[in-house]
Design an enzyme around this catalytic site. Structure first.
Site, PDB file in Angstrom:
ATOM      1  N   GLU A   1      -4.677  -3.698  16.564  1.00 52.62           N
ATOM      2  CA  GLU A   1      -4.044  -2.508  15.992  1.00 52.62           C
ATOM      3  C   GLU A   1      -3.327  -1.653  17.036  1.00 52.62           C
ATOM      4  O   GLU A   1      -2.371  -0.946  16.713  1.00 52.62           O
ATOM      5  CB  GLU A   1      -5.103  -1.676  15.242  1.00 52.62           C
TER       6      GLU A   1
ATOM      7  N   ARG B   1       0.798  -1.234   0.000  1.00 54.37           N
ATOM      8  CA  ARG B   1       0.000   0.000   0.000  1.00 54.37           C
ATOM      9  C   ARG B   1       0.826   1.276   0.000  1.00 54.37           C
ATOM     10  O   ARG B   1       0.442   2.272  -0.600  1.00 54.37           O
ATOM     11  CB  ARG B   1      -0.902   0.005   1.239  1.00 54.37           C
TER      12      ARG B   1
END
Ligand code: FAD
Length: 627
Positions: free
Chosen positions: A417, A326
């Protein structure tokens, strides 16, 4: 007298996304009394929004896949800054965690021969993402919740109470962790917070806390993250004495919506590219072929013809460059727009309409179809989408022990996360859902076993509770204080303008002085109204978390003089092998300032190093390391 509701648990899990739910299940299976606390409604977390899938090397679609290939891809994606042990555990255990979900009632999409289907995603050598259309997160959360309900039903049979050993506190925000510091050792003693609806305070006494609070994306205006993601878990950990690592690494997902302005930042799943979508600039050129960096050149196609053949014959062709990690794709889009080849709204085109039949698009990407139809009046089966980078994921987070998820303070664990290390400088798509299952389970298991080792339960310190109450009430007591919404907007401007996708020394320095001004203003934040459902007050309390986490990001971004993964310095555009050996670590000084130090990253074991060609390692490592 302030009334405080009190509860007593063995393990308190803060966060009801995938990591939190998986941790809670494991701790409850170990026989513990567990609370799950969630700032938002139960079932509403980023996990539920995950579209593309969960990466696990099951080898169902290409039997060449295995944990070693997944490990290699993850390390490459993170540009070798990953905590190798976390990447190893993740690659080895992800398939089991996915299969286990089906025993809880999940049903993934199938291959023709009835196995769990797997799709292509950026940076993954083989089709690897187990998925349910483009609504994978929904299935994951639904299933984990179903497992929780089934455990509660067991408890009803055994103890006469559904909530005897597993209770969910939804719409409840934790503002402080409580510590027992007797004997000079810090140990978790509980957590303090408030019910969002009533504004009433609540105290959880517990010797073990699992942080599973997700990310920090609301510090940016253009973001795929929703309102809850203000870095609370990161800040709670810091204030409790834990450390954050890699905070300079933020993932700007290459494809967020750019039009209309009201929905700017909302995610456009990578599955669009995995299923054949291509990126084009305003001149109609498929531009990603120009942006394949040397380290990836061997694995990516050089021509559109080869790239297109790969979808049907992946063994004899190389991958399309749209499926680069990404960070590479986001930078490429940024460069095209900067060079004047972007759309009027400042994005590029993502075209699947001209490449796949409408029926296939509707079947594989139903949510995307509805998202664009309803929010932008664009029919993605007939027209291209307009997309651009959006703040999406934080690779940095709480430093944890890879095996136990312990956060370095006795009784404190972190998973999902909010934890750092696993993804190095850049996360591969799909690796978060598997990360939170693997490490959520581990965090729950080790938090539970930690409570078995305790002779005496840690004691909550009344003075800390009084201080937490005062901290929470101060904005309400302040007349004419700073407006929390203005402060949030100003903070987002600083982060977006000065600590965004491309960073420069002068701007980073300016960001730190602007953040320091904001720190003073946030000290004077005020909220009108009372404690009953008061979002202005809630934001006022979140702001100090957003600020300290932003300071960590800006400080680390200024310090790291190289470009790697989710950290791009215009003034240091190359990766530097010396910086690969360094983790930047943030801790708080007694005055609450951010202290940044260098820490060597753990050295990969020889058996794992042997999985790579020496010529590949040479692209990342110093000569000394290689010898
Ligand atoms: P979350 O799911 O974010 O949950 C955090 C929880 O913590 C929430 O319940 C929240 O309410 C709670 N919380 C936060 N602060 C507090 C507090 N102070 N007190 C109490 N509770 C608190 N990853 C993939 O691998 N594959 C994908 O296809 C994918 N698609 C994505 C699509 C979108 C739109 C987004 C935004 C992300 C996507 N991701 C994907 C990333 C992935 O979804 C997240 O990284 C992951 O779900 C995080 O899970 P988590 O359990 O760590 O936290």
């Amino acid at each position: 007298m302030i009334n405080i509701e009190k509860h007593w648990y063995d393990v308190v899990v803060i966060g009801a996304g995938g990591a939190g739910l998986r941790a809670a299940i494991e701790a409850r299976l170990a026989g513990k009394k567990v609370a799950i606390i969630s700032k938002s409604l139960f079932g509403k977390a980023h996990t539920v929004m995950a579209e593309g899938g969960a990466a696990a090397a099951m080898g169902n679609v290409n039997s060449n896949d295995n944990w070693m290939v997944h490990f290699r891809d993850t390390m490459r994606g993170g540009k070798f800054l990953n905590n190798y042990r976390m990447a190893e555990l993740h690659a080895k255990e992800a398939p089991e965690r996915i299969w286990e979900l089906e025993t809880y009632g999940a049903l993934f999409d199938r291959t023709k021969d009835g196995k769990i289907s797997q799709r292509n995603f950026g940076g993954h050598e083989y089709p690897r993402l187990a998925h349910v259309g483009d609504r994978t997160g929904l299935e994951l959360i639904r299933t984990l919740q179903q497992k929780i309900v089934s455990l509660q039903q067991e408890d009803k049979v055994q103890h006469g109470d559904y909530q005897a050993r597993l209770r969910v506190f939804a719409e409840c925000t934790i503002t402080e962790l409580l510590l027992d510091e007797t004997g000079g050792t810090k140990r978790i003693a509980g957590a303090f917070g408030y019910h969002r609806e009533s504004g009433e305070f609540v105290l959880f006494e517990a010797p073990a806390v699992v942080l599973a609070t997700g990310g920090v994306g609301r510090s940016y205006k253009v973001t795929s993250n929703s309102w809850e993601y203000t870095g609370d878990g990161h800040a709670l950990a810091l204030r409790a004495g834990a450390k954050l690592i890699n905070m300079e690494f933020l993932q700007f997902h290459p494809t967020g919506m750019v039009w209309p302005p009201s929905v700017r930042g909302i995610l456009v799943t990578e599955s669009v590219r995995g299923d054949g979508g291509v990126l084009k600039n305003s001149e109609g050129k498929r531009f990603m072929f120009e942006y394949v960096p040397d380290v990836f050149r061997k694995q990516y196609a050089e021509t559109p013809e080869e790239a297109d053949r790969w979808y049907t014959d992946p063994d004899n062709n190389r991958r399309p460059p749209e499926l680069l990690p990404r960070d590479e794709v986001a930078r490429a889009i940024n460069s095209e727009v900067k060079a004047g080849r972007g759309t009027k709204a400042g994005g590029v085109y993502l075209d699947i309409a001209s490449r796949r039949p409408a029926a296939e698009i509707l079947k594989k990407l139903p949510s995307m179809y509805h998202q664009f139809k309803e929010l932008a009046d664009v029919d993605i089966t007939a027209q291209p989408m307009e997309v651009g980078p959006t703040c999406h994921y934080v690779m940095g987070g709480v430093e944890v022990d890879p095996d136990t998820a312990s956060a370095g303070v006795l009784g404190l664990y972190a998973a999902g996360e909010v934890s750092g290390g696993m993804h190095g400088s850049n996360r591969l798509g799909g690796n978060s859902l598997s990360d939170l299952l693997v490490f959520g389970k581990r965090a729950g298991e080790y938090a539970a076993s930690y409570t078995d080792t305790l002779g005496k339960r840690p004691k909550v310190d009344d003075k800390q509770v009084a201080a937490a109450v005062e901290e929470a009430l101060t904005p309400l007591a302040r007349d004419g204080g700073e407006n929390p919404y203005t402060l949030q907007s100003d903070l987002q401007d600083v982060m977006g303008d000065l600590v965004g996708i491309i960073r420069r020394k002068g701007e980073l320095q300016e960001s730190l002085s602007r953040l320091s001004e904001l720190r003073e203003r946030i000290r004077k934040v005020g909220a009108t109204g009372g404690r009953r459902y008061n979002p202005g007050w809630h934001l006022a309390l979140d702001l100090r978390n957003m600020l300290v986490v932003s300071e960590c990001t800006a400080k680390a971004a200024l310090e790291r003089e190289e470009s790697r993964g989710g950290h791009t310095r215009e003034d240091f555009p190359k990766m530097d092998a010396k910086w690969r050996q360094v983790n930047l670590v943030c801790a708080l000084t007694p005055d609450g300032d951010v202290d940044l130090t260098h820490q060597p990253i753990p050295t990969m074991t020889p058996d794992l190093l042997a999985l790579f060609d020496k010529s590949e390692l040479a692209k990342y490592m110093t000569d000394k390391e290689l010898s």
